[in-house]
Scaffold this motif. Structure first.
Motif, PDB file in Angstrom:
ATOM      1  N   SER A   1       3.121  37.532  22.021  1.00  0.00           N
ATOM      2  CA  SER A   1       4.198  37.158  22.706  1.00  0.00           C
ATOM      3  C   SER A   1       4.885  38.037  23.758  1.00  0.00           C
ATOM      4  O   SER A   1       5.267  37.591  24.803  1.00  0.00           O
ATOM      5  CB  SER A   1       5.208  36.386  21.987  1.00  0.00           C
TER       6      SER A   1
ATOM      7  N   ARG B   1       1.864  38.099  26.574  1.00  0.00           N
ATOM      8  CA  ARG B   1       1.634  36.818  26.872  1.00  0.00           C
ATOM      9  C   ARG B   1       0.019  36.485  27.134  1.00  0.00           C
ATOM     10  O   ARG B   1      -0.638  36.171  27.849  1.00  0.00           O
ATOM     11  CB  ARG B   1       2.091  36.353  28.408  1.00  0.00           C
ATOM     12  N   GLU B   2      -0.583  37.078  26.060  1.00  0.00           N
ATOM     13  CA  GLU B   2      -2.042  37.164  25.833  1.00  0.00           C
ATOM     14  C   GLU B   2      -2.474  36.415  24.865  1.00  0.00           C
ATOM     15  O   GLU B   2      -1.775  36.392  23.645  1.00  0.00           O
ATOM     16  CB  GLU B   2      -2.657  38.489  25.623  1.00  0.00           C
ATOM     17  N   ASN B   3      -3.411  35.467  25.041  1.00  0.00           N
ATOM     18  CA  ASN B   3      -4.087  34.369  23.907  1.00  0.00           C
ATOM     19  C   ASN B   3      -5.589  35.065  23.581  1.00  0.00           C
ATOM     20  O   ASN B   3      -6.177  35.317  24.507  1.00  0.00           O
ATOM     21  CB  ASN B   3      -4.064  33.166  24.449  1.00  0.00           C
TER      22      ASN B   3
ATOM     23  N   VAL C   1      -5.765  30.031  18.026  1.00  0.00           N
ATOM     24  CA  VAL C   1      -5.266  30.867  19.086  1.00  0.00           C
ATOM     25  C   VAL C   1      -4.165  31.583  18.325  1.00  0.00           C
ATOM     26  O   VAL C   1      -3.275  31.379  17.693  1.00  0.00           O
ATOM     27  CB  VAL C   1      -4.620  30.177  20.163  1.00  0.00           C
TER      28      VAL C   1
ATOM     29  N   SER D   1      -6.728  37.216  28.693  1.00  0.00           N
ATOM     30  CA  SER D   1      -6.796  36.374  27.419  1.00  0.00           C
ATOM     31  C   SER D   1      -8.352  36.050  27.216  1.00  0.00           C
ATOM     32  O   SER D   1      -9.019  36.207  28.429  1.00  0.00           O
ATOM     33  CB  SER D   1      -5.969  35.139  27.726  1.00  0.00           C
TER      34      SER D   1
ATOM     35  N   ILE E   1       1.859  29.033  27.111  1.00  0.00           N
ATOM     36  CA  ILE E   1       0.730  30.183  27.349  1.00  0.00           C
ATOM     37  C   ILE E   1      -0.457  29.461  27.341  1.00  0.00           C
ATOM     38  O   ILE E   1      -1.486  29.867  27.817  1.00  0.00           O
ATOM     39  CB  ILE E   1       1.193  31.354  26.440  1.00  0.00           C
ATOM     40  N   GLN E   2      -0.905  28.600  26.222  1.00  0.00           N
ATOM     41  CA  GLN E   2      -2.134  28.232  26.089  1.00  0.00           C
ATOM     42  C   GLN E   2      -2.635  27.302  27.057  1.00  0.00           C
ATOM     43  O   GLN E   2      -3.655  27.336  27.505  1.00  0.00           O
ATOM     44  CB  GLN E   2      -2.051  27.406  24.506  1.00  0.00           C
TER      45      GLN E   2
ATOM     46  N   GLY F   1      -0.537  29.690  30.948  1.00  0.00           N
ATOM     47  CA  GLY F   1      -0.171  31.103  30.851  1.00  0.00           C
ATOM     48  C   GLY F   1      -0.490  31.940  31.915  1.00  0.00           C
ATOM     49  O   GLY F   1       0.335  32.743  32.552  1.00  0.00           O
TER      50      GLY F   1
ATOM     51  N   THR G   1      -1.523  34.563  19.553  1.00  0.00           N
ATOM     52  CA  THR G   1      -0.843  34.924  20.899  1.00  0.00           C
ATOM     53  C   THR G   1       0.088  36.251  20.670  1.00  0.00           C
ATOM     54  O   THR G   1       0.913  36.563  19.628  1.00  0.00           O
ATOM     55  CB  THR G   1       0.310  33.832  21.396  1.00  0.00           C
TER      56      THR G   1
ATOM     57  N   PRO H   1       4.055  29.628  22.459  1.00  0.00           N
ATOM     58  CA  PRO H   1       2.522  29.964  22.525  1.00  0.00           C
ATOM     59  C   PRO H   1       1.934  28.598  23.240  1.00  0.00           C
ATOM     60  O   PRO H   1       0.727  28.660  23.852  1.00  0.00           O
ATOM     61  CB  PRO H   1       2.271  29.860  21.112  1.00  0.00           C
TER      62      PRO H   1
ATOM     63  N   GLY I   1      -1.016  29.888  16.934  1.00  0.00           N
ATOM     64  CA  GLY I   1      -0.845  28.616  17.829  1.00  0.00           C
ATOM     65  C   GLY I   1      -0.579  27.576  16.783  1.00  0.00           C
ATOM     66  O   GLY I   1      -0.473  27.562  15.666  1.00  0.00           O
TER      67      GLY I   1
END
Length: 360
Positions: free
Chosen positions: A220, A223-225, A216, A139, A114-115, A118, A218, A111, A155
């Protein structure tokens, strides 16, 4: 492990700030790692060259003592010691590279990465954190895309709001297990998410004053936050978030990367085999080496189709293969030059020490 992953991401972020792109940062990190291992690669290829030279004598020992494996093993160890040869010496670079691969893989699917990166693209790759079958989620649009079986993770840090104070970058304890989904996960319907107040790493006196926290969340799998606000209800932080269903799709940019990895690995294997090919090599061993050089890339290619390897990791592997090809050619030219020089020196000494024949 988390601290090492954070350190890896911090290194990538530092390089990315200098070069302006995380894809270029991954390539530069690969070059740095391979350059640091240059001496080990020289040892590996020197070991292979020596193995190539010693192979006929080793085979003679095996044939002579094949009826007595214990004596054969003893004679082979004596032979290795006499020639100062370690048969496992060529495995060291591989053993060092494997933890680096695992570390980079863990970092790029985390995460934290990705933050910070990503959505970073590189050339034709739309996102360095995307895998072959993962749908790229949008995201921070206030709606969480989900599909059955997806895993939601908190997160590592949160922004915590007290009555008279806002504290940023507060650590979340065990974020992978902290988040709980209340009820069933049904795509298209609102879901309730909670986590215990105890997962927020603050002093007890501060915990008592926590009103809300921005964290946040996520998905997984895609891959979206989404940055969500959790409100305090007694000892629990809770929020409700709308969801939309997502469909799994094939990412051709990642498929191309997988194909490039297989191609570069195949070329690398072929060059390695051509550099060590000799007439004295056992035909069975030659056939085995040829089969391994052909089927190993195919086996790894099939594995990567099953295991979700992020585009960033594939970029590292492709770059590593290309550098391996260059290193193999350059180092083998150096070793051949050394052998030719030694041979010339030996021939010169033989000529100097040769007895003159008087003609009658």
């Amino acid at each position: 492990m988390e601290s090492i992953i954070k350190w890896t991401i911090d290194c990538l972020s530092l390089i990315a700030k200098l070069v302006g792109n995380y894809g270029v940062a991954i390539i530069l990190l690969t070059i740095i790692v391979r350059a640091a291992m240059w001496h080990l690669n020289v040892k590996q290829q020197r070991s292979m060259k020596m193995m190539q030279t010693l192979q006929p004598k080793l085979k003679a020992i095996q044939d002579r003592y094949q009826s007595n494996p214990q004596v054969m093993q003893q004679k082979m160890m004596e032979f290795y010691k006499e020639h100062q040869f370690n048969p496992m010496g060529g495995c060291l670079p591989l053993l060092i590279q494997m933890p680096i691969f695992i570390l980079l893989y863990s970092a790029l699917i985390s995460p934290q990465f990705i933050q910070v990166a990503g959505d970073q693209h590189f050339l034709f790759v739309k996102s360095l954190a995307t895998t072959m079958k993962a749908t790229a989620g949008i995201s921070d649009n206030g709606v969480l895309g989900i599909a059955p079986g997806d895993k939601l993770i908190l997160g590592n840090t949160a922004t915590v709001y007290l009555p008279n104070e806002t504290i940023k970058n507060v650590k979340i304890d065990d974020p992978a297990k902290a988040l709980e989904i209340q009820g069933d996960l049904e795509p298209g319907k609102d879901i309730d998410l909670t986590f215990s107040l105890d997962h927020i790493k603050l002093k007890f006196s501060q915990l008592e004053q926590v009103e809300k926290a921005e964290v946040v969340v996520t998905n997984s799998s895609i891959r979206e936050n989404e940055t969500l606000t959790f409100n305090r209800e007694d000892g629990v932080m809770s929020t409700t978030v709308p969801t939309i269903p997502v469909n799994k799709t094939l990412h051709w940019d990642v498929v191309i990367l997988i194909a490039l990895f297989a191609a570069t690995m195949y070329i690398s294997q072929k060059i390695m085999m051509s550099m060590t090919k000799t007439e004295s090599t056992d035909p069975t061993q030659q056939a085995l080496q040829k089969s391994m050089g052909t089927f190993m890339p195919l086996m790894i290619l099939a594995t990567f189709v099953i295991i979700p390897i992020p585009a960033g990791v594939l970029l590292y592997l492709i770059t590593s293969n290309i550098i391996q090809i260059i290193q193999t050619i350059v180092i083998n030219k150096q070793l051949d030059a050394e052998q030719n020089k030694k041979k010339e020196t030996v021939d010169d000494n033989e000529l100097k020490n040769a007895k003159k024949v008087n003609e009658k």
